[in-house]
Design a protein around this motif. Structure first.
Motif, PDB file in Angstrom:
ATOM      1  N   LYS A  76       0.801  -1.229   0.000  1.00 53.92           N
ATOM      2  CA  LYS A  76       0.000   0.000   0.000  1.00 53.92           C
ATOM      3  C   LYS A  76       0.836   1.283   0.000  1.00 53.92           C
ATOM      4  O   LYS A  76       0.266   2.382   0.020  1.00 53.92           O
ATOM      5  CB  LYS A  76      -0.914   0.001   1.230  1.00 53.92           C
ATOM      6  CG  LYS A  76      -1.966  -1.092   1.179  1.00 53.92           C
ATOM      7  CD  LYS A  76      -2.893  -0.985   2.381  1.00 53.92           C
ATOM      8  CE  LYS A  76      -3.991  -2.043   2.294  1.00 53.92           C
ATOM      9  NZ  LYS A  76      -4.934  -1.945   3.435  1.00 53.92           N
ATOM     10  N   LEU A  77       2.146   1.139   0.012  1.00 55.91           N
ATOM     11  CA  LEU A  77       2.999   2.332  -0.019  1.00 55.91           C
ATOM     12  C   LEU A  77       2.958   2.980  -1.404  1.00 55.91           C
ATOM     13  O   LEU A  77       2.835   2.295  -2.428  1.00 55.91           O
ATOM     14  CB  LEU A  77       4.449   1.959   0.323  1.00 55.91           C
ATOM     15  CG  LEU A  77       4.713   1.432   1.730  1.00 55.91           C
ATOM     16  CD1 LEU A  77       6.187   1.048   1.867  1.00 55.91           C
ATOM     17  CD2 LEU A  77       4.352   2.480   2.779  1.00 55.91           C
ATOM     18  N   ASP A  78       3.081   4.293  -1.410  1.00 55.40           N
ATOM     19  CA  ASP A  78       3.238   4.987  -2.690  1.00 55.40           C
ATOM     20  C   ASP A  78       4.524   4.520  -3.362  1.00 55.40           C
ATOM     21  O   ASP A  78       5.513   4.207  -2.689  1.00 55.40           O
ATOM     22  CB  ASP A  78       3.275   6.500  -2.486  1.00 55.40           C
ATOM     23  CG  ASP A  78       1.916   7.039  -2.057  1.00 55.40           C
ATOM     24  OD1 ASP A  78       0.917   6.363  -2.306  1.00 55.40           O
ATOM     25  OD2 ASP A  78       1.883   8.141  -1.458  1.00 55.40           O
ATOM     26  N   ALA A  79       4.468   4.486  -4.674  1.00 53.71           N
ATOM     27  CA  ALA A  79       5.606   3.951  -5.424  1.00 53.71           C
ATOM     28  C   ALA A  79       6.917   4.659  -5.094  1.00 53.71           C
ATOM     29  O   ALA A  79       7.944   3.982  -4.861  1.00 53.71           O
ATOM     30  CB  ALA A  79       5.325   4.007  -6.926  1.00 53.71           C
ATOM     31  N   PRO A  80       6.964   5.999  -5.049  1.00 54.88           N
ATOM     32  CA  PRO A  80       8.242   6.647  -4.705  1.00 54.88           C
ATOM     33  C   PRO A  80       8.733   6.283  -3.307  1.00 54.88           C
ATOM     34  O   PRO A  80       9.929   6.070  -3.107  1.00 54.88           O
ATOM     35  CB  PRO A  80       7.912   8.143  -4.812  1.00 54.88           C
ATOM     36  CG  PRO A  80       6.740   8.220  -5.726  1.00 54.88           C
ATOM     37  CD  PRO A  80       5.936   7.000  -5.415  1.00 54.88           C
ATOM     38  N   LEU A  81       7.771   6.177  -2.360  1.00 57.69           N
ATOM     39  CA  LEU A  81       8.176   5.824  -0.999  1.00 57.69           C
ATOM     40  C   LEU A  81       8.622   4.367  -0.929  1.00 57.69           C
ATOM     41  O   LEU A  81       9.563   4.025  -0.198  1.00 57.69           O
ATOM     42  CB  LEU A  81       7.013   6.086  -0.037  1.00 57.69           C
ATOM     43  CG  LEU A  81       7.321   5.911   1.449  1.00 57.69           C
ATOM     44  CD1 LEU A  81       8.449   6.849   1.874  1.00 57.69           C
ATOM     45  CD2 LEU A  81       6.070   6.184   2.291  1.00 57.69           C
ATOM     46  N   ALA A  82       7.981   3.515  -1.713  1.00 57.58           N
ATOM     47  CA  ALA A  82       8.379   2.100  -1.739  1.00 57.58           C
ATOM     48  C   ALA A  82       9.779   1.954  -2.313  1.00 57.58           C
ATOM     49  O   ALA A  82      10.597   1.159  -1.817  1.00 57.58           O
ATOM     50  CB  ALA A  82       7.376   1.284  -2.554  1.00 57.58           C
ATOM     51  N   ARG A  83      10.078   2.724  -3.379  1.00 54.32           N
ATOM     52  CA  ARG A  83      11.422   2.661  -3.956  1.00 54.32           C
ATOM     53  C   ARG A  83      12.459   3.179  -2.970  1.00 54.32           C
ATOM     54  O   ARG A  83      13.566   2.642  -2.859  1.00 54.32           O
ATOM     55  CB  ARG A  83      11.461   3.470  -5.254  1.00 54.32           C
ATOM     56  CG  ARG A  83      10.719   2.797  -6.403  1.00 54.32           C
ATOM     57  CD  ARG A  83      11.077   3.454  -7.731  1.00 54.32           C
ATOM     58  NE  ARG A  83      10.646   4.856  -7.767  1.00 54.32           N
ATOM     59  CZ  ARG A  83       9.448   5.245  -8.219  1.00 54.32           C
ATOM     60  NH1 ARG A  83       8.558   4.346  -8.629  1.00 54.32           N
ATOM     61  NH2 ARG A  83       9.138   6.526  -8.244  1.00 54.32           N
ATOM     62  N   ALA A  84      12.109   4.234  -2.227  1.00 59.36           N
ATOM     63  CA  ALA A  84      13.042   4.763  -1.233  1.00 59.36           C
ATOM     64  C   ALA A  84      13.282   3.761  -0.124  1.00 59.36           C
ATOM     65  O   ALA A  84      14.414   3.610   0.359  1.00 59.36           O
ATOM     66  CB  ALA A  84      12.501   6.078  -0.665  1.00 59.36           C
ATOM     67  N   LEU A  85      12.241   3.041   0.251  1.00 56.97           N
ATOM     68  CA  LEU A  85      12.398   2.041   1.298  1.00 56.97           C
ATOM     69  C   LEU A  85      13.246   0.874   0.818  1.00 56.97           C
ATOM     70  O   LEU A  85      14.074   0.328   1.564  1.00 56.97           O
ATOM     71  CB  LEU A  85      11.021   1.560   1.745  1.00 56.97           C
ATOM     72  CG  LEU A  85      10.999   0.559   2.902  1.00 56.97           C
ATOM     73  CD1 LEU A  85      11.587   1.201   4.174  1.00 56.97           C
ATOM     74  CD2 LEU A  85       9.565   0.078   3.185  1.00 56.97           C
ATOM     75  N   ALA A  86      13.063   0.493  -0.444  1.00 58.40           N
ATOM     76  CA  ALA A  86      13.856  -0.613  -0.983  1.00 58.40           C
ATOM     77  C   ALA A  86      15.328  -0.246  -1.102  1.00 58.40           C
ATOM     78  O   ALA A  86      16.202  -1.111  -0.949  1.00 58.40           O
ATOM     79  CB  ALA A  86      13.301  -1.026  -2.348  1.00 58.40           C
ATOM     80  N   ALA A  87      15.591   1.023  -1.345  1.00 59.41           N
ATOM     81  CA  ALA A  87      16.976   1.457  -1.501  1.00 59.41           C
ATOM     82  C   ALA A  87      17.570   1.955  -0.192  1.00 59.41           C
ATOM     83  O   ALA A  87      18.665   2.512  -0.178  1.00 59.41           O
ATOM     84  CB  ALA A  87      17.053   2.571  -2.554  1.00 59.41           C
TER      85      ALA A  87
END
Length: 424
Positions: A76-87
């Motif tokens: 459910k995370l926003d895509a930009p926030l999900a990418r930041a979390l993955a990185a």
């Protein structure tokens, strides 16, 4: 007009001052902006760290998040926030993402993974801090513009004394070039700078040039005077020779030529020394020129297009016209024509031939004394045109040399102070 000339030295200095001010302001503005931005980031990170740490403790203790913190699954995370979390750096507690919404809203998102595969998400409003930073940038720009409005005019005014000294030097140099060898720049206050050194050097150069020219004039006059006595004796002796002797005729001709050269040298010496003064009378210019040309004995056409009475020195006008007509016959080609015309301020006399025209050096540099038409010395006009130009200056008249488009040389003598009694 010098004040409005964009290429003037004052505006170049003012532009350089403005550029320096802008460069300094830009460096200071960038440093201040970076410092404030780093300070704001530090404050936001401290706030987020404290908030996320408190949220993690509350979630670990009660299984729920505090107010303002959401508990979401990774899907459910926003895509930009999900990418930041993955990185995210494994050593970091949370990942961040900066978000902007129009017209002027800024948020900092933070995502922290917790037990159970869930993610704590918090949002912090940064709009006031970002707008404050923008306001600081605009304030710096306004301050720079206000400073330029003061600095540029002050820089232009501050250079005025220097510009005044430079203009004085240029006027003096032009006066020297126009023949005023007594002109000097002189000292300019207590300034001791490069302009002072240049002014002193120009004055020294002018003094040396004046002394050299005076020595040359004195030498020319002395030589001419010394030659006068033996030439008179030579002319007298030549007159006693037989009239029907070819050698005697040649001697008399050369004696007359030498005597004319000496008289020309003496006249040039007087003109160079400024000893000549015009004596004006009211004369009918057309009749005067017609009589002058007739007495030369050369086949010359005279056209009088206006009856003009002129206040001038007839003897000097005669000297000029005779020299111009003689030069036209000697170096030009027939027909030689002389015209007298009225102008708005006086009259003008035109002497024209139909030869090859004046050489380019004469048109650009003016008559040069002691230049003849001999190929080894370059094409020139001797002393005649030099004397004519000097006599024109004594009259306060203008003497211009040009070539007609259809061929031939044209000399124009402009005389002021005429009146036309016939109204023609």
């Amino acid at each position: 007009m010098a004040l409005l000339n964009p290429r003037a030295l004052r505006w170049k200095i003012a532009a350089l001052t403005a550029a320096a001010c802008c460069a300094v302001a830009a460096v200071i503005g960038v440093l201040v902006h970076q410092a404030m931005a780093e300070r704001s980031n530090q404050i936001w990170n401290e706030r987020l760290s404290a908030r996320m740490a408190a949220a993690e403790r509350e979630y670990t203790r009660t299984g729920t998040a505090p107010l303002g913190v959401e508990v979401l699954t990774p899907e459910k995370l926003d895509a930009p926030l999900a990418r930041a979390l993955a990185a995210k750096d494994p050593a970091a507690l949370y990942a961040t993402w900066s978000d902007r919404k129009p017209p002027n809203w800024y948020w900092m998102w933070a995502a922290m993974p917790v037990d159970g595969g869930r993610v704590l998400v918090a949002r912090t409003d940064m709009s006031s801090e970002v707008r404050g930073l923008q306001l600081l940038d605009r304030s710096i720009v306004k301050a720079v513009l206000a400073a330029l409005l003061v600095v540029v005019p002050l820089a232009a005014l501050a250079t005025e004394p220097m510009n005044r000294r430079l203009r004085r030097g240029s006027r003096t140099a032009r006066a020297i070039a126009d023949g005023d060898l007594d002109a000097r720049i002189g000292p300019s206050g207590r300034a001791r700078d490069e302009i002072t050194e240049m002014s002193a050097a120009v004055d020294e150069m002018a003094a040396a040039l004046q002394q050299k020219l005076e020595d040359e004039r004195r030498f020319t006059a002395d030589v001419a005077h010394e030659l006068r006595t033996p030439l008179m004796g030579l002319s007298t002796a030549a007159g006693l020779l037989p009239d029907d002797d070819e050698v005697a005729d040649l001697v008399r001709d050369r004696a007359r030529a030498l005597n004319a050269l000496v008289e020309d040298l003496l006249e040039i010496s007087r003109l160079d020394a400024g000893a000549e003064r015009a004596r004006t009378d009211a004369v009918p210019l057309g009749d005067l020129v017609t009589d002058i040309v007739r007495r030369t004995g050369m086949p010359t056409t005279v056209t009088v297009r206006a009856t003009t009475v002129l206040e001038t020195d007839p003897r000097r006008v005669e000297r000029i016209v005779v020299n111009l007509v003689t030069n036209a016959h000697r170096h030009g080609a027939a027909p030689v024509q002389v015209a007298v015309e009225a102008t708005a301020t006086g009259a003008r006399i035109l002497v024209r031939d139909h030869g090859p025209g004046y050489p380019a050096a004469l048109l650009t540099q003016g008559p040069q004394r002691f230049r003849t038409g001999a190929p080894e010395r370059g094409r020139g006009h001797g002393l005649g045109l030099t004397i004519a130009l000097g006599q024109a200056k004594v009259l306060g008249a203008g003497l211009a040399f040009a070539n007609a488009p259809e061929g031939g040389a044209v000399a124009t003598l402009h005389l002021d102070g005429g009146r036309n009694p016939s109204g023609g």
